[in-house]
Design an enzyme around this catalytic site. Structure first.
Site, PDB file in Angstrom:
ATOM      1  N   GLU A  75      40.009  31.967  86.800  1.00 57.23           N
ATOM      2  CA  GLU A  75      38.746  33.146  86.782  1.00 57.23           C
ATOM      3  C   GLU A  75      39.699  34.334  86.108  1.00 57.23           C
ATOM      4  OE1 GLU A  75      37.046  35.269  89.858  1.00 57.23           O
ATOM      5  OE2 GLU A  75      35.187  35.451  88.789  1.00 57.23           O
ATOM      6  N   LYS A 113      28.631  32.206  85.938  1.00 58.41           N
ATOM      7  CA  LYS A 113      28.600  32.607  87.393  1.00 58.41           C
ATOM      8  C   LYS A 113      27.379  33.337  88.106  1.00 58.41           C
ATOM      9  CE  LYS A 113      31.985  35.256  90.497  1.00 58.41           C
ATOM     10  NZ  LYS A 113      32.851  36.128  90.534  1.00 58.41           N
ATOM     11  N   CYS A 156      34.938  31.287  92.040  1.00 60.66           N
ATOM     12  CA  CYS A 156      35.302  32.327  92.838  1.00 60.66           C
ATOM     13  C   CYS A 156      34.194  32.710  94.261  1.00 60.66           C
ATOM     14  CB  CYS A 156      35.693  33.650  92.291  1.00 60.66           C
ATOM     15  SG  CYS A 156      36.602  34.860  93.328  1.00 60.66           S
TER      16      CYS A 156
END
Ligand SMILES: *[C@@H]1O[C@H](CO)[C@@H](O)[C@H](O)[C@H]1NC(C)=O
Ligand SMILES: *[C@@H]1O[C@H](CO)[C@@H](O)[C@H](O)[C@H]1NC(C)=O
Ligand SMILES: *[C@@H]1O[C@H](CO)[C@@H](O)[C@H](O)[C@H]1NC(C)=O
Ligand SMILES: *[C@@H]1O[C@H](CO)[C@@H](O)[C@H](O)[C@H]1NC(C)=O
Ligand SMILES: *[C@@H]1O[C@H](CO)[C@@H](O)[C@H](O)[C@H]1NC(C)=O
Ligand SMILES: *[C@@H]1O[C@H](CO)[C@@H](O)[C@H](O)[C@H]1NC(C)=O
Length: 310
Positions: A78, A182, A215
């Site tokens: 990321e 995300k 993440c």
């Protein structure tokens, strides 16, 4: 590269593998070769475009190294292509200089199609997946022109774009085969999320269907557990830029625990920056345990490669 040396850690590959003229893992093989990069991004000056291209060139170097080990698939972290520059992390005008539109899956090969509107860095990523004949995942800031698609309930911002924190997967031909935006942002002011979580998967020529997320998502139920429970996904690609905290939130600890408790393979690639407690990558094989992992208190670029059981 800021840390100029590239270290390598391998697991489960015979040492001579590197020198054999071998190829790709077969669909009926019991394993494939996975690679993740622990990567310390370059941050040069204030120009987002130049900075992103410098990281793209570093990624090319690492992918070429991974191809010496016949990696079938490689994951980068990321923010790895476009690390936020100081004071610019939430600046949407700045995003415009280096973000990329990302076409829907399975329609475009930016390397060979000049009409595909992507950033120069993303075109280079497509060409790298193609020239090295490897599945490749990178993470970018994505721009989506919403002037025509914004709605009353999801209004298009005044600047005309939704910006997302996005994973992009390329197949061995450099074709974009999957995109994930995300859903569980960790702060990240200035970015947008989709109204429902993307369920993003793609099937490879070595017989494995991958899901992917990013993440902070790992601490939430969706889309992570939907991939496993409703789509039967057994292998996850996981770009991350984690901020480790004691005692229970260090990066490798969270990754290995998630892989073990869900009994799925997890290929985790982290942004490395020890100054902010960021780093910690690995390849984990569910209840069979960790294949390879790295946590470093020093800045490092390290390629981790493992033979991953299906
Ligand atoms: C935001 O980014 C633009 C373009 O890079 C730059 O010109 C501008 O000064 C930045 N704004 C702030 C408040 O830093
Ligand atoms: C090339 O890209 C354009 C724009 O995304 C797309 O409409 C077209 O179908 C692509 N052509 C091929 C051959 O993939
Ligand atoms: C890659 O391109 C070749 C030649 O165009 C095609 O035969 C093959 O099916 C493509 N592979 C994938 C995975 O798209
Ligand atoms: C998109 O993000 C911008 C900046 O955070 C925000 O002002 C806007 O409300 C967001 N729009 C939607 C629909 O989420
Ligand atoms: C997942 O596996 C179950 C049990 O084998 C099957 O019934 C279901 O159709 C599968 N779902 C998908 C999306 O493949
Ligand atoms: C790693 O970083 C620590 C703290 O900055 C330093 O003391 C140590 O010498 C470094 N180790 C190596 C191998 O560079």
């Amino acid at each position: 590269m800021a840390a100029t040396k590239l270290s390598i850690i391998i697991f489960g590959l015979a040492i001579w593998t590197r020198f054999t003229f071998l190829q790709i893992s077969a669909a009926d093989a019991t394993s494939y070769i996975g690679a993740v990069a622990e990567y310390y991004p370059t941050r040069t000056g204030r120009d987002g475009q130049i900075n992103t291209l410098a990281n793209a060139e570093n990624i090319v170097t690492i992918v070429k190294k991974a191809s010496e080990y016949h990696a079938d698939i490689i994951v980068f972290p990321e923010n790895g292509l476009a690390p936020g520059l100081p004071n610019y992390q939430t600046n949407r005008t700045h995003f415009l200089s280096y973000s990329s539109t990302i076409p829907d899956a399975n329609t475009d090969t930016p390397c060979t199609n000049d009409s595909t509107l992507v950033s120069p860095a993303i075109r280079l990523m497509s060409c790298t997946a193609r020239s090295q004949s490897m599945y490749l995942m990178v993470n970018v800031v994505e721009m989506e022109d919403c002037t025509a698609t914004g709605t009353k309930f999801r209004p298009c911002p005044n600047d005309g774009y939704f910006f997302y924190n996005t994973n992009v997967a390329f197949n061995r031909n450099g074709t974009i085969v999957s995109r994930y935006r995300k859903f569980n942002l960790f702060g990240e002011a200035g970015l947008n999320v989709t109204s429902t979580p993307d369920i993003s998967t793609f099937t490879t020529d070595f017989g494995v269907t991958f899901g992917h997320f990013i993440c902070f998502d790992i601490l939430f139920k969706t889309p992570t557990l939907s991939l496993i429970n409703h789509y039967n996904i057994t292998d996850i690609l996981y770009p991350t830029h984690w901020f480790s905290e004691l005692p229970y939130l260090t990066a490798v600890q969270a990754q290995s625990a998630w892989s073990y408790s869900n009994d799925v393979n997890l290929l985790a690639s982290s942004y490395n920056n020890p100054a902010t407690g960021s780093g910690g990558s690995g390849i984990f094989a569910g209840t069979s345990g960790q294949l390879v992992s790295l946590w470093s208190e020093n800045a490092t670029n390290t390629l981790l490669v493992a033979k991953v059981p299906k």
